[in-house]
Scaffold this motif. Sequence first.
Motif, short mmCIF file in Angstrom:
data_model
loop_
_atom_site.label_atom_id
_atom_site.label_comp_id
_atom_site.label_asym_id
_atom_site.label_seq_id
_atom_site.Cartn_x
_atom_site.Cartn_y
_atom_site.Cartn_z
N UNK A 43 45.13 43.60 44.77
CA UNK A 43 46.48 43.13 44.44
C UNK A 43 46.62 41.64 44.69
N UNK A 44 47.53 41.03 43.92
CA UNK A 44 47.80 39.61 44.21
C UNK A 44 48.63 39.48 45.49
N UNK A 45 49.00 40.63 46.08
CA UNK A 45 49.59 40.62 47.42
C UNK A 45 48.64 39.98 48.42
N UNK A 46 47.40 39.80 48.03
CA UNK A 46 46.44 39.13 48.91
C UNK A 46 46.95 37.74 49.28
N UNK A 47 47.74 37.14 48.37
CA UNK A 47 48.30 35.82 48.68
C UNK A 47 49.11 35.86 49.95
N UNK A 48 49.87 36.95 50.13
CA UNK A 48 50.74 37.05 51.31
C UNK A 48 50.00 37.62 52.52
N UNK A 49 49.25 38.71 52.32
CA UNK A 49 48.68 39.39 53.49
C UNK A 49 47.34 38.81 53.95
N UNK A 50 46.66 38.10 53.05
CA UNK A 50 45.36 37.54 53.44
C UNK A 50 45.40 36.01 53.54
N UNK A 51 46.11 35.37 52.59
CA UNK A 51 46.11 33.91 52.55
C UNK A 51 47.31 33.28 53.26
N UNK A 52 48.28 34.09 53.67
CA UNK A 52 49.43 33.56 54.42
C UNK A 52 50.43 32.81 53.57
N UNK A 53 50.46 33.07 52.25
CA UNK A 53 51.43 32.42 51.37
C UNK A 53 52.78 33.14 51.46
N UNK A 54 53.87 32.46 51.09
CA UNK A 54 55.19 33.10 51.19
C UNK A 54 55.43 34.14 50.10
N UNK A 56 53.51 35.67 45.95
CA UNK A 56 52.25 35.81 45.21
C UNK A 56 52.04 34.70 44.16
N UNK A 57 52.98 33.79 44.08
CA UNK A 57 52.93 32.80 42.99
C UNK A 57 51.77 31.80 43.13
N UNK A 58 51.28 31.62 44.32
CA UNK A 58 50.19 30.66 44.54
C UNK A 58 48.80 31.25 44.34
N UNK A 59 48.75 32.52 44.01
CA UNK A 59 47.43 33.17 43.83
C UNK A 59 46.86 32.77 42.46
N UNK A 60 45.61 32.35 42.45
CA UNK A 60 44.99 31.88 41.21
C UNK A 60 44.04 32.94 40.65
N UNK A 61 43.63 32.70 39.42
CA UNK A 61 42.65 33.61 38.81
C UNK A 61 41.33 33.54 39.60
N UNK A 86 50.05 35.37 38.49
CA UNK A 86 51.13 34.60 37.86
C UNK A 86 50.59 33.61 36.83
N UNK A 87 51.15 33.65 35.63
CA UNK A 87 50.85 32.73 34.53
C UNK A 87 49.44 32.87 33.95
N UNK A 88 48.88 34.06 34.07
CA UNK A 88 47.58 34.27 33.42
C UNK A 88 47.73 35.20 32.21
N UNK A 89 48.94 35.68 31.96
CA UNK A 89 49.17 36.54 30.78
C UNK A 89 50.50 36.25 30.09
N UNK A 90 51.39 35.56 30.80
CA UNK A 90 52.73 35.29 30.25
C UNK A 90 52.66 34.37 29.03
N UNK A 138 59.92 47.68 37.79
CA UNK A 138 60.75 47.73 38.99
C UNK A 138 60.74 46.34 39.60
N UNK A 139 60.59 46.26 40.90
CA UNK A 139 60.46 44.93 41.50
C UNK A 139 59.14 44.32 41.06
N UNK A 140 59.21 43.19 40.40
CA UNK A 140 58.02 42.44 40.02
C UNK A 140 57.95 41.21 40.92
N UNK A 141 57.09 41.24 41.95
CA UNK A 141 57.08 40.14 42.92
C UNK A 141 56.81 38.76 42.30
N UNK A 142 56.15 38.73 41.13
CA UNK A 142 55.91 37.42 40.50
C UNK A 142 57.22 36.81 39.97
N UNK A 143 58.32 37.59 39.97
CA UNK A 143 59.63 37.07 39.53
C UNK A 143 60.54 36.80 40.73
N UNK A 144 59.93 36.66 41.90
CA UNK A 144 60.75 36.57 43.13
C UNK A 144 61.74 35.41 43.07
#
Length: 264
Positions: A43-54, A56-61, A86-90, A138-144
């Motif tokens: 999951x791109x939740x790795x941005x928050x739980x592994x990389x300490x980001x606020x 998922x928007x900072x997670x890159x391809x 984020x921004x790899x399919x939009x 439902x909740x789409x965290x990339x639209x936070x």
Amino acid sequence: MPDKKRRVTDFVKGGGPYVWVTAYDYPTAKLVDEAGVDGILVGDSLGMVVLGLPNTLGVTLADMVRHTQAVARAAPKALVVADMPFMTYETGPRDALRNAARLIRAGAEAVKLEGGSEYAHVVEKLVKAGIPVMGHIGLNPQRVLALGGFKMVGKTEEQKKKLVEDAKALRDAGVFAIVIEFVPASVAKEVTQSVDVPTICIGAGPHCDGQILVLHDVVGLSERTPSFAKRYANVAEQILSAVRQYVQEVRARAFPAKEHYRDV
Ligand code: KIV
């Protein structure tokens, strides 16, 4: 489900409940697989739980490719799905195809993207190219930012109608499953009953075809566990205790002991 390698075709309506969890690296992918989950989401939740980001928007391809490779290297029996960040399919089907292909080459067996009917044309293109897709409504965290926080979705009649429509549009576009995140349980039930592909829920109650949680919430490694998650262990406590003991033993010259080193 039989104890064999899971394929997207194994996830069928009525065949659940399917058990999914996230994993982002080799050792935890091995462990969750051994525990018997059906699906692993990188999951791109790795941005928050592994990389300490606020968020998922900072997670890159590149982040997703690296972590997908590590999970795939564990050779799990579980199906491995990678999030499209984020921004790899939009930006349209061409970009989505190119970016999804990188995740598939990294070892993912399917990709997941957030959003409903507005991305059905993107899903269709990927599916036609042979890339299995998991939806996420439902909740789409990339639209936070637009949502003003990680808020429950589907509380109004209008939102509920849109969720059902989105699920149907994604199903028509060819998704093999749909994640439903943080919506009222009755709404998740209605969505689940309105599509013939399995729904995998997080924070959306029991009336779904499966459940998914973030591994760090399950094992007690995240800083804040959401109210809808259940913590089954306190790994943070165990790491703290082990490393505190190590610190204390090095300072007391109790480690390394005789069995930990050799002389020539
Ligand atoms: O990134 C993630 O971990 C997810 C789950 C919450 C479904 O998308």
